[in-house]
Design a protein around this motif. Structure first.
Motif, PDB file in Angstrom:
ATOM      1  N   SER A 117       0.843  -1.054   0.083  1.00 52.90           N
ATOM      2  CA  SER A 117      -0.128  -0.001   0.056  1.00 52.90           C
ATOM      3  C   SER A 117       0.981   1.167   0.089  1.00 52.90           C
ATOM      4  CB  SER A 117      -0.921   0.020   1.252  1.00 52.90           C
ATOM      5  OG  SER A 117      -0.079   0.443   2.412  1.00 52.90           O
ATOM      6  N   LEU A 118       0.462   2.258  -0.391  1.00 54.60           N
ATOM      7  CA  LEU A 118       1.044   3.590  -0.562  1.00 54.60           C
ATOM      8  C   LEU A 118       0.116   4.625   0.212  1.00 54.60           C
ATOM      9  CD1 LEU A 118       1.896   3.629  -4.517  1.00 54.60           C
ATOM     10  CD2 LEU A 118       3.549   2.980  -2.378  1.00 54.60           C
ATOM     11  N   CYS A 119       0.513   5.231   1.060  1.00 54.76           N
ATOM     12  CA  CYS A 119      -0.254   5.986   2.104  1.00 54.76           C
ATOM     13  C   CYS A 119       0.779   7.296   2.468  1.00 54.76           C
ATOM     14  CB  CYS A 119      -0.727   5.307   3.415  1.00 54.76           C
ATOM     15  SG  CYS A 119      -1.419   3.835   3.096  1.00 54.76           S
ATOM     16  N   ILE A 120      -0.144   8.408   2.813  1.00 54.84           N
ATOM     17  CA  ILE A 120       0.402   9.748   3.316  1.00 54.84           C
ATOM     18  C   ILE A 120      -0.079   9.982   4.470  1.00 54.84           C
ATOM     19  CG2 ILE A 120       1.136  12.074   2.672  1.00 54.84           C
ATOM     20  CD1 ILE A 120       0.329  11.530  -0.304  1.00 54.84           C
ATOM     21  N   PHE A 121       0.794  10.289   5.555  1.00 52.75           N
ATOM     22  CA  PHE A 121       0.317  10.613   6.835  1.00 52.75           C
ATOM     23  C   PHE A 121       0.645  12.169   6.789  1.00 52.75           C
ATOM     24  CE2 PHE A 121       0.761   6.159   6.889  1.00 52.75           C
ATOM     25  CZ  PHE A 121      -0.066   5.777   7.830  1.00 52.75           C
ATOM     26  N   PHE A 122      -0.375  13.013   7.353  1.00 53.71           N
ATOM     27  CA  PHE A 122      -0.308  14.353   7.570  1.00 53.71           C
ATOM     28  C   PHE A 122      -0.400  14.583   9.087  1.00 53.71           C
ATOM     29  CE2 PHE A 122      -2.578  13.908   3.679  1.00 53.71           C
ATOM     30  CZ  PHE A 122      -1.766  14.545   2.741  1.00 53.71           C
ATOM     31  N   LEU A 123       0.783  14.928   9.641  1.00 51.37           N
ATOM     32  CA  LEU A 123       0.884  15.242  11.089  1.00 51.37           C
ATOM     33  C   LEU A 123       0.936  16.744  11.361  1.00 51.37           C
ATOM     34  CD1 LEU A 123       2.594  12.574  10.628  1.00 51.37           C
ATOM     35  CD2 LEU A 123       3.026  12.887  12.975  1.00 51.37           C
ATOM     36  N   PRO A 124      -0.015  17.460  11.977  1.00 57.32           N
ATOM     37  CA  PRO A 124       0.122  19.012  12.494  1.00 57.32           C
ATOM     38  C   PRO A 124       1.311  19.131  13.364  1.00 57.32           C
ATOM     39  CG  PRO A 124      -1.763  17.881  13.700  1.00 57.32           C
ATOM     40  CD  PRO A 124      -1.252  16.776  12.631  1.00 57.32           C
ATOM     41  N   ALA A 125       1.821  20.046  13.823  1.00 50.30           N
ATOM     42  CA  ALA A 125       2.949  20.458  14.680  1.00 50.30           C
ATOM     43  C   ALA A 125       2.383  19.927  15.957  1.00 50.30           C
ATOM     44  CB  ALA A 125       3.259  21.996  14.829  1.00 50.30           C
ATOM     45  N   THR A 126       3.421  19.160  16.890  1.00 49.24           N
ATOM     46  CA  THR A 126       3.025  18.192  18.094  1.00 49.24           C
ATOM     47  C   THR A 126       2.339  17.023  17.981  1.00 49.24           C
ATOM     48  OG1 THR A 126       1.107  19.398  18.794  1.00 49.24           O
ATOM     49  CG2 THR A 126       3.299  20.447  19.292  1.00 49.24           C
ATOM     50  N   PRO A 206       4.579  21.113  10.832  1.00 51.46           N
ATOM     51  CA  PRO A 206       3.867  20.183  10.255  1.00 51.46           C
ATOM     52  C   PRO A 206       4.208  19.212   9.069  1.00 51.46           C
ATOM     53  CG  PRO A 206       2.978  22.494  10.487  1.00 51.46           C
ATOM     54  CD  PRO A 206       4.172  22.449  10.783  1.00 51.46           C
ATOM     55  N   CYS A 207       3.951  18.233   9.045  1.00 57.02           N
ATOM     56  CA  CYS A 207       4.742  17.151   8.245  1.00 57.02           C
ATOM     57  C   CYS A 207       3.832  16.447   7.286  1.00 57.02           C
ATOM     58  CB  CYS A 207       5.464  16.161   9.306  1.00 57.02           C
ATOM     59  SG  CYS A 207       6.798  16.730  10.392  1.00 57.02           S
ATOM     60  N   ALA A 208       4.285  15.823   6.303  1.00 61.26           N
ATOM     61  CA  ALA A 208       3.633  14.687   5.508  1.00 61.26           C
ATOM     62  C   ALA A 208       4.713  13.700   5.119  1.00 61.26           C
ATOM     63  CB  ALA A 208       3.369  15.664   4.148  1.00 61.26           C
ATOM     64  N   VAL A 209       4.289  12.576   5.458  1.00 60.92           N
ATOM     65  CA  VAL A 209       5.213  11.151   5.507  1.00 60.92           C
ATOM     66  C   VAL A 209       4.711  10.412   4.340  1.00 60.92           C
ATOM     67  CG1 VAL A 209       6.555   9.346   6.423  1.00 60.92           C
ATOM     68  CG2 VAL A 209       5.810  11.511   7.726  1.00 60.92           C
ATOM     69  N   LEU A 210       5.278   9.949   3.286  1.00 64.40           N
ATOM     70  CA  LEU A 210       4.833   8.909   2.559  1.00 64.40           C
ATOM     71  C   LEU A 210       5.336   7.457   2.779  1.00 64.40           C
ATOM     72  CD1 LEU A 210       3.631   8.080  -0.292  1.00 64.40           C
ATOM     73  CD2 LEU A 210       5.910   8.630  -1.243  1.00 64.40           C
ATOM     74  N   ASP A 211       4.446   6.777   3.210  1.00 61.27           N
ATOM     75  CA  ASP A 211       4.904   5.406   3.515  1.00 61.27           C
ATOM     76  C   ASP A 211       4.446   4.211   2.531  1.00 61.27           C
ATOM     77  OD1 ASP A 211       5.876   5.934   6.037  1.00 61.27           O
ATOM     78  OD2 ASP A 211       4.545   4.716   7.105  1.00 61.27           O
ATOM     79  N   VAL A 212       5.455   3.319   2.276  1.00 64.03           N
ATOM     80  CA  VAL A 212       5.034   2.075   1.476  1.00 64.03           C
ATOM     81  C   VAL A 212       5.268   0.899   2.530  1.00 64.03           C
ATOM     82  CG1 VAL A 212       6.185   0.903  -0.543  1.00 64.03           C
ATOM     83  CG2 VAL A 212       6.314   3.254  -0.399  1.00 64.03           C
ATOM     84  N   LEU A 213       4.264   0.303   2.410  1.00 62.47           N
ATOM     85  CA  LEU A 213       4.035  -0.960   3.306  1.00 62.47           C
ATOM     86  C   LEU A 213       3.777  -2.195   2.601  1.00 62.47           C
ATOM     87  CD1 LEU A 213       2.163   1.584   4.749  1.00 62.47           C
ATOM     88  CD2 LEU A 213       2.229   0.088   6.695  1.00 62.47           C
ATOM     89  N   GLY A 214       4.765  -2.917   2.806  1.00 67.25           N
ATOM     90  CA  GLY A 214       4.596  -4.374   2.026  1.00 67.25           C
ATOM     91  C   GLY A 214       4.707  -5.552   3.064  1.00 67.25           C
ATOM     92  N   PRO A 215       3.961  -6.502   3.184  1.00 67.54           N
ATOM     93  CA  PRO A 215       2.393  -6.053   2.749  1.00 67.54           C
ATOM     94  C   PRO A 215       1.749  -5.160   3.662  1.00 67.54           C
ATOM     95  CG  PRO A 215       2.519  -8.087   4.157  1.00 67.54           C
ATOM     96  CD  PRO A 215       3.890  -7.647   3.971  1.00 67.54           C
ATOM     97  N   PRO A 216       0.539  -4.795   3.418  1.00 66.58           N
ATOM     98  CA  PRO A 216      -0.166  -3.601   4.466  1.00 66.58           C
ATOM     99  C   PRO A 216      -0.624  -4.248   5.390  1.00 66.58           C
ATOM    100  CG  PRO A 216      -1.646  -4.207   2.520  1.00 66.58           C
ATOM    101  CD  PRO A 216      -0.318  -4.903   2.238  1.00 66.58           C
ATOM    102  N   TYR A 217      -1.259  -3.702   6.727  1.00 67.39           N
ATOM    103  CA  TYR A 217      -1.847  -4.201   7.733  1.00 67.39           C
ATOM    104  C   TYR A 217      -3.218  -4.713   7.400  1.00 67.39           C
ATOM    105  CZ  TYR A 217       1.024  -1.276  10.939  1.00 67.39           C
ATOM    106  OH  TYR A 217       2.008  -0.786  11.776  1.00 67.39           O
ATOM    107  N   SER A 218      -3.373  -6.138   8.188  1.00 60.69           N
ATOM    108  CA  SER A 218      -4.670  -6.719   7.842  1.00 60.69           C
ATOM    109  C   SER A 218      -4.790  -7.587   9.104  1.00 60.69           C
ATOM    110  CB  SER A 218      -4.333  -7.710   6.540  1.00 60.69           C
ATOM    111  OG  SER A 218      -5.356  -8.495   6.538  1.00 60.69           O
TER     112      SER A 218
END
Length: 278
Positions: A117-126, A206-218
């Motif tokens: 899976s390809l996901c992006i996580f957006f974290l506000p400051a703190t 504020p951050c944006a992280v691109l995550d590649v998970l193989g395999p994804p959570y299930s």
């Protein structure tokens, strides 16, 4: 879990929860004929990442070969926020924008299948993604925007590390990373039993992280996420290792806990460039 917001007042189309992708300004036209929007072009880096992931990830129980890990890292290292429709100029990433209420993490899924899976996580400051594991997974994390603190651990005894532990069970873990990362930076990789499989993120800006998970959570396949609480090494006796106070600084006891309240995230629709799944 996914939503889309249209702000008619400002002619802005974008994510809820202060994350947006595009801004469209509509001007009065002299004729009534409506032009069809051009077919969006997929950024080469994003499409290359997707195609490579299909080739590299072979399914549950497998780990990418070193040459394949290097290949994915090379692609991710060269990726920019614009490749997934983001920009540091977006309001979400403005450092002086106050966060209302408790900072809450938002995520969006670019693509998902059984193998990756390809996901992006957006974290506000703190904002925080608390200490959690990735059972049986290989994960590539690329910090696209922002500055964050990352802490990660591996089990000292990796035997049965993918088994579901009972809450309140403590296990010894070795610290693998405890540092601040600022974009652009190299891609980090964790493996099923090494590389910092148990980690936490804390956003400084504020951050944006691109995550590649193989395999994804299930949950159905036994790859559910577990959360942990840290205890200093000296808090509990450990006759097997017998480390001194200074040596013990690199180790922690991790206690599995129930799902913490600050692990809750908001899922939103991905509005960036779409990959071509052909």
């Amino acid at each position: 879990m996914e939503t889309r917001a249209v702000d008619r007042g400002s002619n802005r189309i974008g994510h809820v929860n202060k994350v947006q992708y595009v801004r469209r300004d509509f001007k009065k036209r002299k004729c009534r004929k409506i032009k069809r929007p051009p077919i969006p072009v997929v950024p080469m880096a994003l499409q290359e990442l997707f195609v490579s992931c299909r080739e590299v990830f072979k399914g549950p129980g497998t780990v990418p070969l070193p040459c394949d890990v290097e290949k994915l890292c090379c692609i991710l290292d060269n990726m920019k926020a614009e490749d997934v429709g983001l920009s540091s100029n977006l309001q979400f990433f403005k450092p002086n924008v106050p966060v209302k209420g408790s900072p809450r993490v938002t995520y969006t899924t670019i693509y998902r299948c059984d193998n990756f899976s390809l996901c992006i996580f957006f974290l506000p400051a703190t904002g925080v993604i608390p200490l959690h594991n990735h059972p049986g997974m290989t994960v590539f994390s690329k910090l696209l925007l922002g500055k964050m603190h990352i802490k990660s651990y591996d089990w000292v005894d990796p035997t049965n590390s993918d088994d579901t532990a009972q809450p309140c069970e403590r296990r010894l873990a070795k610290l693998k990373a405890d540092a601040v990362f600022t974009s652009p930076c190299s891609t980090s990789v964790l493996y099923p039993t090494s590389g910092g499989n148990i980690h936490s993120f804390t956003a400084i800006t504020p951050c944006a992280v691109l995550d590649v998970l193989g395999p994804p959570y299930s949950m159905e396949d036994g790859r559910d996420c577990s959360y942990y609480k840290e205890h200093p090494y000296a808090s509990f006796p450990n006759g097997d290792m017998g480390l001194g106070e200074e040596e013990g600084e690199g180790y922690r006891w991790l206690e599995e806990i129930e799902v913490p309240e600050n692990s809750q995230m908001d899922g939103i629709e991905y509005l960036g460039p779409q990959i071509s799944d052909i």
